[in-house]
Design an enzyme around this catalytic site. Structure first.
Site, short mmCIF file in Angstrom:
data_model
loop_
_atom_site.label_atom_id
_atom_site.label_comp_id
_atom_site.label_asym_id
_atom_site.label_seq_id
_atom_site.Cartn_x
_atom_site.Cartn_y
_atom_site.Cartn_z
N ASP A 43 27.80 42.56 40.00
CA ASP A 43 28.76 42.17 39.18
C ASP A 43 29.20 40.86 39.43
OD1 ASP A 43 31.69 42.07 38.63
OD2 ASP A 43 31.55 44.23 38.42
N ILE A 44 29.36 40.31 38.11
CA ILE A 44 29.70 38.72 38.12
C ILE A 44 31.09 38.16 38.99
CG2 ILE A 44 31.48 38.58 36.02
CD1 ILE A 44 28.37 36.51 36.29
N ASN A 80 35.85 53.60 36.41
CA ASN A 80 36.87 53.42 35.70
C ASN A 80 36.66 54.02 34.26
OD1 ASN A 80 38.07 52.09 38.15
ND2 ASN A 80 37.49 50.10 37.13
N GLN A 96 39.37 50.52 33.13
CA GLN A 96 38.01 49.88 32.51
C GLN A 96 38.31 48.73 31.51
OE1 GLN A 96 36.33 53.18 30.21
NE2 GLN A 96 34.17 52.18 30.30
N HIS A 121 29.79 52.50 33.76
CA HIS A 121 29.28 51.98 34.87
C HIS A 121 30.07 52.25 36.17
CE1 HIS A 121 32.48 49.33 33.20
NE2 HIS A 121 32.98 48.88 34.51
N PHE A 122 29.36 52.20 36.92
CA PHE A 122 29.53 52.58 38.39
C PHE A 122 29.44 51.44 39.40
CE2 PHE A 122 28.05 56.12 36.25
CZ PHE A 122 29.06 57.14 36.55
N HIS A 123 30.61 51.11 40.05
CA HIS A 123 30.79 49.82 40.89
C HIS A 123 30.33 50.34 42.30
CE1 HIS A 123 33.49 47.25 38.24
NE2 HIS A 123 33.92 48.50 38.02
P1 5GP Z 1 35.73 47.45 34.62
O1 5GP Z 1 36.87 46.88 34.87
O2 5GP Z 1 35.46 48.13 33.12
O3 5GP Z 1 35.39 48.88 35.49
O4 5GP Z 1 34.40 46.67 35.23
C1 5GP Z 1 33.65 46.11 34.21
C2 5GP Z 1 33.08 44.82 35.29
O5 5GP Z 1 32.34 44.17 34.50
C3 5GP Z 1 34.00 44.01 35.94
O6 5GP Z 1 33.99 43.96 37.43
C4 5GP Z 1 33.42 42.32 35.62
O7 5GP Z 1 33.30 41.58 36.64
C5 5GP Z 1 32.06 42.80 35.08
N1 5GP Z 1 31.29 41.91 34.00
C6 5GP Z 1 31.99 41.64 32.87
N2 5GP Z 1 31.21 40.78 32.17
C7 5GP Z 1 30.08 40.75 32.89
C8 5GP Z 1 28.89 40.01 32.48
O8 5GP Z 1 28.67 39.19 31.65
N3 5GP Z 1 27.88 40.00 33.65
C9 5GP Z 1 28.25 40.72 34.90
N4 5GP Z 1 27.09 40.68 35.94
N5 5GP Z 1 29.28 41.37 35.11
C10 5GP Z 1 30.12 41.37 33.93
#
Ligand code: 5GP
Ligand code: ZN
Length: 152
Positions: A40-41, A97, A104, A110-112
């Site tokens: 995750d970035i 999420n 989300q 996706h799974f963190h």
């Molecule tokens: P969410 O908030 O939907 O549960 O998590 C989305 C996740 O995707 C965030 O933690 C965010 O840092 C990650 N993310 C968003 N764009 C990118 C990307 O371009 N590359 C990577 N590796 N992670 C991303």
């Protein structure tokens, strides 16, 4: 296996589909025909990894059981690899999420995998205990409503 969900399907506007197609680079740590796992970035904690299905699925509500079985069965192996990557990792939160209200922000499921190091390692989840506000009848009413909607 269900061809409908396991056959790759991409959404052109989806950032994770762009990663799957190789249009956006990622630090991939594992992949096979079903999932891709990459850093995750945001690196909420060091090693924070995302596991995504290799087909565009919006959220948990859109999985069928074949896709769920295929994706979920890979998570422990990836979690163990993240855990083994650093002896300082003492635990892991696995977070999924679903919906904007549930934080989300990327609408490709996706799974963190969030490795945990210490009590103050930049990651927090707050589970409030509201049990004082619920009577046995309240619990039973909620139970009945959910049970009535479990599909075969
Ligand atoms: P969410 O908030 O939907 O549960 O998590 C989305 C996740 O995707 C965030 O933690 C965010 O840092 C990650 N993310 C968003 N764009 C990118 C990307 O371009 N590359 C990577 N590796 N992670 C991303
Ligand atoms: Zn997608």
């Amino acid at each position: 296996m269900d061809k409908m969900t396991l056959e790759p399907h991409y959404d052109d506007d989806c950032i994770f589909c762009k990663i799957l197609k190789g249009d956006i680079p990622s630090y991939t740590v594992y992949e096979d025909n079903i999932v891709k796992a990459f850093l995750d970035i945001s690196q909420g904690t060091p090693g924070h990894t995302l596991v995504i299905p290799k087909t565009h699925v919006k959220d948990i509500f859109a999985y069928d059981s074949d896709l769920a079985a295929a994706v979920f069965s890979r998570i422990p192996r990836i979690a163990r690899a993240v855990q083994a990557s650093d002896p300082a990792i003492t635990g892991m939160n696995i977070v999924n999420n679903n919906g904007k209200v549930a934080y989300q922000s990327v609408f490709h499921s996706h799974f963190h995998l969030v490795p945990r190091y210490t009590d103050d390692d930049d990651f927090q989840m707050i589970f409030k205990d509201n049990s004082g506000n619920y009577t046995p009848d309240d619990y039973a009413a909620i139970q009945a409503k959910i049970k009535a909607h479990v599909e075969d």
